[in-house]
Design a protein around this motif. Sequence first.
Motif, mmCIF file in Angstrom:
data_model
loop_
_atom_site.group_PDB
_atom_site.id
_atom_site.type_symbol
_atom_site.label_atom_id
_atom_site.label_comp_id
_atom_site.label_asym_id
_atom_site.label_seq_id
_atom_site.Cartn_x
_atom_site.Cartn_y
_atom_site.Cartn_z
ATOM 1 N N VAL A 22 0.847 -1.208 0.000
ATOM 2 C CA VAL A 22 0.000 0.000 0.000
ATOM 3 C C VAL A 22 0.876 1.249 0.000
ATOM 4 O O VAL A 22 0.648 2.188 -0.774
ATOM 5 C CB VAL A 22 -0.974 0.001 1.205
ATOM 6 C CG1 VAL A 22 -1.632 1.355 1.373
ATOM 7 C CG2 VAL A 22 -2.035 -1.076 1.026
ATOM 8 N N LEU A 23 1.888 1.267 0.857
ATOM 9 C CA LEU A 23 2.783 2.427 0.904
ATOM 10 C C LEU A 23 3.480 2.634 -0.439
ATOM 11 O O LEU A 23 3.570 3.762 -0.934
ATOM 12 C CB LEU A 23 3.811 2.256 2.023
ATOM 13 C CG LEU A 23 3.257 2.289 3.448
ATOM 14 C CD1 LEU A 23 4.351 1.947 4.453
ATOM 15 C CD2 LEU A 23 2.636 3.638 3.760
ATOM 16 N N LYS A 24 3.964 1.554 -1.030
ATOM 17 C CA LYS A 24 4.616 1.655 -2.342
ATOM 18 C C LYS A 24 3.623 2.150 -3.398
ATOM 19 O O LYS A 24 3.971 2.951 -4.261
ATOM 20 C CB LYS A 24 5.219 0.310 -2.759
ATOM 21 C CG LYS A 24 6.353 -0.167 -1.874
ATOM 22 C CD LYS A 24 7.598 0.658 -2.067
ATOM 23 C CE LYS A 24 8.740 0.078 -1.247
ATOM 24 N NZ LYS A 24 9.975 0.821 -1.394
ATOM 25 N N GLY A 25 2.376 1.671 -3.304
ATOM 26 C CA GLY A 25 1.331 2.103 -4.233
ATOM 27 C C GLY A 25 1.013 3.585 -4.110
ATOM 28 O O GLY A 25 0.588 4.220 -5.069
ATOM 29 N N TRP A 26 1.197 4.130 -2.941
ATOM 30 C CA TRP A 26 0.994 5.565 -2.715
ATOM 31 C C TRP A 26 2.197 6.387 -3.165
ATOM 32 O O TRP A 26 2.203 7.605 -3.061
ATOM 33 C CB TRP A 26 0.738 5.856 -1.252
ATOM 34 C CG TRP A 26 -0.592 5.405 -0.729
ATOM 35 C CD1 TRP A 26 -1.704 5.079 -1.442
ATOM 36 C CD2 TRP A 26 -0.944 5.243 0.646
ATOM 37 N NE1 TRP A 26 -2.729 4.716 -0.607
ATOM 38 C CE2 TRP A 26 -2.280 4.812 0.699
ATOM 39 C CE3 TRP A 26 -0.258 5.395 1.839
ATOM 40 C CZ2 TRP A 26 -2.947 4.553 1.884
ATOM 41 C CZ3 TRP A 26 -0.926 5.147 3.026
ATOM 42 C CH2 TRP A 26 -2.254 4.727 3.044
ATOM 43 N N GLY A 27 3.237 5.702 -3.631
ATOM 44 C CA GLY A 27 4.421 6.404 -4.098
ATOM 45 C C GLY A 27 5.478 6.644 -3.035
ATOM 46 O O GLY A 27 6.415 7.410 -3.262
ATOM 47 N N VAL A 28 5.333 6.005 -1.892
ATOM 48 C CA VAL A 28 6.339 6.158 -0.837
ATOM 49 C C VAL A 28 7.614 5.459 -1.298
ATOM 50 O O VAL A 28 7.605 4.268 -1.597
ATOM 51 C CB VAL A 28 5.834 5.559 0.500
ATOM 52 C CG1 VAL A 28 6.924 5.610 1.557
ATOM 53 C CG2 VAL A 28 4.578 6.294 0.971
#
Length: 158
Positions: A22-28
């Motif tokens: 989820v964090l990676k999907g948010w661009g983190v």
Amino acid sequence: RQLKTTKWGTVGPKLHDQILPVLKGWGVGKIGVLGFCWGGWVAFKSSSSEQLCCAVSCHPSQVDLCGLHTDNFRQVCEDIKCPQMVLSAGDDKKDTKTGGLAEKVLSTKVFGGDCVFKTFDDMKHGWVNRGELTNPTIARDYKEACDLFVGFFQKHLS
């Protein structure tokens, strides 16, 4: 009692299969972990992932949780793949304090120079997230701990 049933076999997959995607999907782009007490165990265990950039443990309980879950504390430290900051209270276990086993193991790693260990000898376990801040000594060390971990995260997550 719940700590006995909260094993890495449950926590790890939630982190790797649900939270990190989820964090990676948010661009983190860079991820760090902050753990208090038994959350320090989560910080150490999750730091075996190359997806984390750094972790901070305040008044850590890694030694106790490793014993509870029959993990080898030294091996948990050896599995860490990113810089750590460990802020211990005077009554925390010696292996997580300045000069303890965790610092000795992590100092041998390529990122060992980026690891920070500080023992707040006047503090009791739990002072950062539940210390009585009307006490000037606790308030002073609370502020120092927060300043330290904010600076650590700024360095490694910027």
